[in-house]
Enzyme design. Structure first.
Site, PDB file in Angstrom:
ATOM      1  N   TYR A 149      -6.071   7.959  -6.481  1.00  0.00           N
ATOM      2  CA  TYR A 149      -4.864   7.109  -5.799  1.00  0.00           C
ATOM      3  C   TYR A 149      -5.299   6.576  -4.353  1.00  0.00           C
ATOM      4  CZ  TYR A 149      -0.308   5.174  -4.439  1.00  0.00           C
ATOM      5  OH  TYR A 149       0.635   4.606  -3.945  1.00  0.00           O
ATOM      6  N   LYS A 202      -6.109   3.040  -2.279  1.00  0.00           N
ATOM      7  CA  LYS A 202      -5.132   2.422  -1.229  1.00  0.00           C
ATOM      8  C   LYS A 202      -6.034   2.355  -0.077  1.00  0.00           C
ATOM      9  CE  LYS A 202      -1.657   1.640  -3.683  1.00  0.00           C
ATOM     10  NZ  LYS A 202      -1.288   0.183  -3.866  1.00  0.00           N
ATOM     11  N   SER A 238       0.885  -1.243   0.144  1.00  0.00           N
ATOM     12  CA  SER A 238      -0.244   0.051  -0.009  1.00  0.00           C
ATOM     13  C   SER A 238       1.004   1.103  -0.054  1.00  0.00           C
ATOM     14  CB  SER A 238      -1.144   0.014   1.251  1.00  0.00           C
ATOM     15  OG  SER A 238      -1.571   1.076   1.158  1.00  0.00           O
ATOM     16  N   THR A 288      12.445   5.013  -6.770  1.00  0.00           N
ATOM     17  CA  THR A 288      12.057   4.019  -7.679  1.00  0.00           C
ATOM     18  C   THR A 288      11.394   4.967  -8.811  1.00  0.00           C
ATOM     19  OG1 THR A 288       9.590   3.829  -6.981  1.00  0.00           O
ATOM     20  CG2 THR A 288      11.326   2.479  -6.016  1.00  0.00           C
TER      21      THR A 288
END
Length: 280
Positions: free
Chosen positions: A149, A153, A135, A184
């Site tokens: 988003y 979640k 999550s 990332t």
């Protein structure tokens, strides 16, 4: 150290890729799913049968069921199922298109739900396994410019917590991972933006849009360290229900929970005033 078999969605990049590399290096088996198999051709070449890979579109429920079933059939058993694949969608709620909304729900929410559902009959039969749901701190706190988003979640955390209680008697441990910002490609690679509306140009939404478009801010989280903690959580007994990763995640979640608790406690008299009298 026990050699385990892992099923991980979205192993082409981010936490999925980092976890897969760490697991393969230490000798575990990984069944990984990707949208583009060429993205992990190097891992397949290096590790051979130790790395099982399949195409998977998380918006395709029939494919989810087929791939999960084939993974269990071909590998015999799977010790840890990791719902990792997902992406971010940013912009004000009314800026997002219907197609964008439908796709992020199908990917981040419905896809994870269906992977878990497809795996559960196999995991119950094994009488022991782990499910790890990736999550975000955004599953416990909410910010402008990320409404959809957050919707996916918060929803997947509620689903996962309920499932944890449903399957505990079968020896299945369930953990929700709540990372903060990590270095990332999530923020500056896979993240999507809704079409901009001038009405939001001078609102907090514009700051979120600017952060994504500029791509310069460096998140504090180290993906390799975070992946190592996620992997290590499979060894913990009992399975922790939630793990926050990163100073930003810890601070944001703590503040959000404290604010919510304070607001709730202030409503105690109001809440109790709506009950029938005790003697009714």
């Amino acid at each position: 150290m026990t050699v385990r078999t892992w099923f991980i969605t979205g192993v082409n990049s981010g936490f999925g890729r980092e976890m897969t590399e760490q697991l393969l290096r230490r000798g575990d088996r990984v069944a990984g799913t990707v949208r583009k198999p060429d993205a992990v051709a190097d891992l397949k070449e290096k590790y051979g049968d130790q790395f099982w890979v399949a195409h998977l579109d998380l918006t395709d429920v029939a494919e989810i069921k087929a791939v999960v079933g084939r993974a269990f059939a071909e590998l015999g058993s799977i010790d840890v199922v990791v719902n990792n694949a997902g992406y971010g969608l940013f912009g004000a709620a009314e800026e997002l298109t219907d197609a964008q909304i439908d796709h992020i729900i199908a990917t981040n929410l419905t896809g994870s739900i269906q992977v878990t559902r497809a795996a559960l009959p196999h995991l119950r039969a094994q009488q022991g396994a782990r499910i790890i749901q990736i999550s975000t701190f955004g599953g416990q706190a909410a910010f402008p410019g990320a409404s959809m988003y957050h919707a996916t979640k918060w929803a997947i955390e509620g689903f996962t917590e309920a499932v944890a209680r449903e399957v505990a008697g079968f020896g299945i441990g369930v953990t929700i991972i709540e990372p903060g910002g990590a270095r990332t490609r999530f923020r500056y690679g896979s993240a999507q933006l809704g079409p901009a509306l001038d009405a939001y140009a001078d609102t907090p939404v514009a700051a979120v849009r600017g952060m994504i478009e500029n791509g310069r801010a460096l998140p504090p989280g180290d993906p390799a360290k975070m992946a190592a903690v996620i992997i290590a959580s499979a060894e913990q007994s009992p399975a922790p229900l939630r793990i926050a990763l990163g100073t930003d995640s810890f601070g944001i979640i703590r503040t959000s929970l404290a604010d919510r608790l304070a607001a709730l406690e202030a409503q105690q008299d109001l809440a109790t005033s709506t009950d029938f009298p005790a003697d009714a």
